[in-house]
Design a protein around this motif. Structure first.
Motif: not given
Length: 311
Positions: A210-215
């Motif tokens: 989730d963090i990587l996709e948001r970034l």
């Protein structure tokens, strides 16, 4: 552009399918051509399969890119009929790729002398012993030496082919194909062959995803590691460890590649002004953007854009 894949008796179906999956329908729809070439029109593959090749081995002599997807065994010499095609391709200026044990074929053809190269980690010692003129990188996923590329074992062939697709068709297209294949588009060649990964589907893995996709969706954002750790519900040290296990490097390394891919999208779409592009992608300024292009692609933004127009 014409791409030739050299097939042979007892080839691994997975290795043969790797370049075919990456350079598939979208690549062909862009006016390019992909041929599977073999010494005989009908040959065996591992697993009891039989494959028919539409083109003879000699058809590779007209290709702009020639790929040798693996080889049967490290201890078995690659025959002259294959190495001669590899050598002819290099002599006319084509891109030559050796996936996994295919690096042995390139080395046997003399294409790797004085160059960096890699192959499957289990065979790097025998590779280095047999070909002392080659600078073997035992840990790299793949090595790009310009006109010559080699990859490590099996799945890293996907990374190498996606990297090459990015060179030929742009990072945006490579990332799109990677998502379609459900593989990570962020693995770069310098990442280690052997890395730890969190259990697939674990709660921590989902939070990191989730963090990587948001970034990825907003690469211009600049949250601190502490902010991301709070969002993930873990310590900064644990977050760093999970990201390294997931991407093979630091968050900064991964984010730089994501920002570079966004910059390529913008430039290919007609965006003007490197300072504006840099700001929209999260780079401090145009100089930082140029540095990222040189570090990752070994060319300037202007040179990269000129190459896209030629393609």
């Amino acid at each position: 552009m014409r791409l030739a894949i050299l097939a042979y008796d007892q080839i691994s179906p997975f290795m043969l399918s790797t370049p075919l999956a990456v350079f598939g329908e979208p690549f062909l729809a862009s006016g390019h051509r992909v041929d599977v070439c073999a010494a005989q029109p009908r040959f065996s593959a591992t697993g009891g399969l039989t494959i028919e090749a539409p083109m003879p081995l000699a058809a590779a002599r007209n290709a702009d890119v020639v790929i040798l997807p693996g080889w049967r065994a490290a201890e078995e010499p690659v025959p002259a009929m294959i190495t001669s095609e590899l050598r002819a391709a290099e002599e006319r200026g084509a891109i030559v790729v050796g996936l996994c044990l295919g690096a042995f074929g390139l080395a046997e053809a003399g294409l790797l002398d004085g160059r960096r190269a890699t192959t499957h980690w289990a065979c790097v010692e025998s590779f280095a012993t047999r070909y002392p003129e080659v600078a073997v990188d035992p840990g790299a996923l793949f090595v790009d030496e310009g006109r010559i590329l080699t990859s490590a074992g099996v799945a890293s062939g996907l990374d190498c082919c996606l990297h090459l697709l990015g060179r030929l068709s742009g990072a945006a297209e490579a990332n799109r194909i990677a998502r379609h294949l459900v593989v990570a588009p962020q693995r770069a060649g310098e990442q280690p062959q052997l890395i730890e990964r969190p259990a697939i589907g674990s709660s921590a893995d989902r939070r990191i995803t989730d963090i990587l996709e948001r970034l990825r969706a907003d690469p211009a954002s600049t949250p601190s590691l502490d902010e991301l750790a709070l969002r993930a519900g873990m310590s900064r040290r644990s977050l760093t460890r999970h990201i390294r296990a997931r991407t093979g490097g630091s968050l900064g390394d991964w984010l730089r590649r994501v920002r570079l891919a966004r910059a390529q999208d913008l430039l290919a779409g007609g965006a003007r002004g490197l300072d504006d592009v840099a700001a929209r992608c999260g780079f401090p300024d145009a100089a930082a953007l140029r540095t990222a292009f040189r570090a990752e692609l070994r060319i300037t933004p202007r040179q990269w854009l000129a190459r896209q127009r030629l393609d």
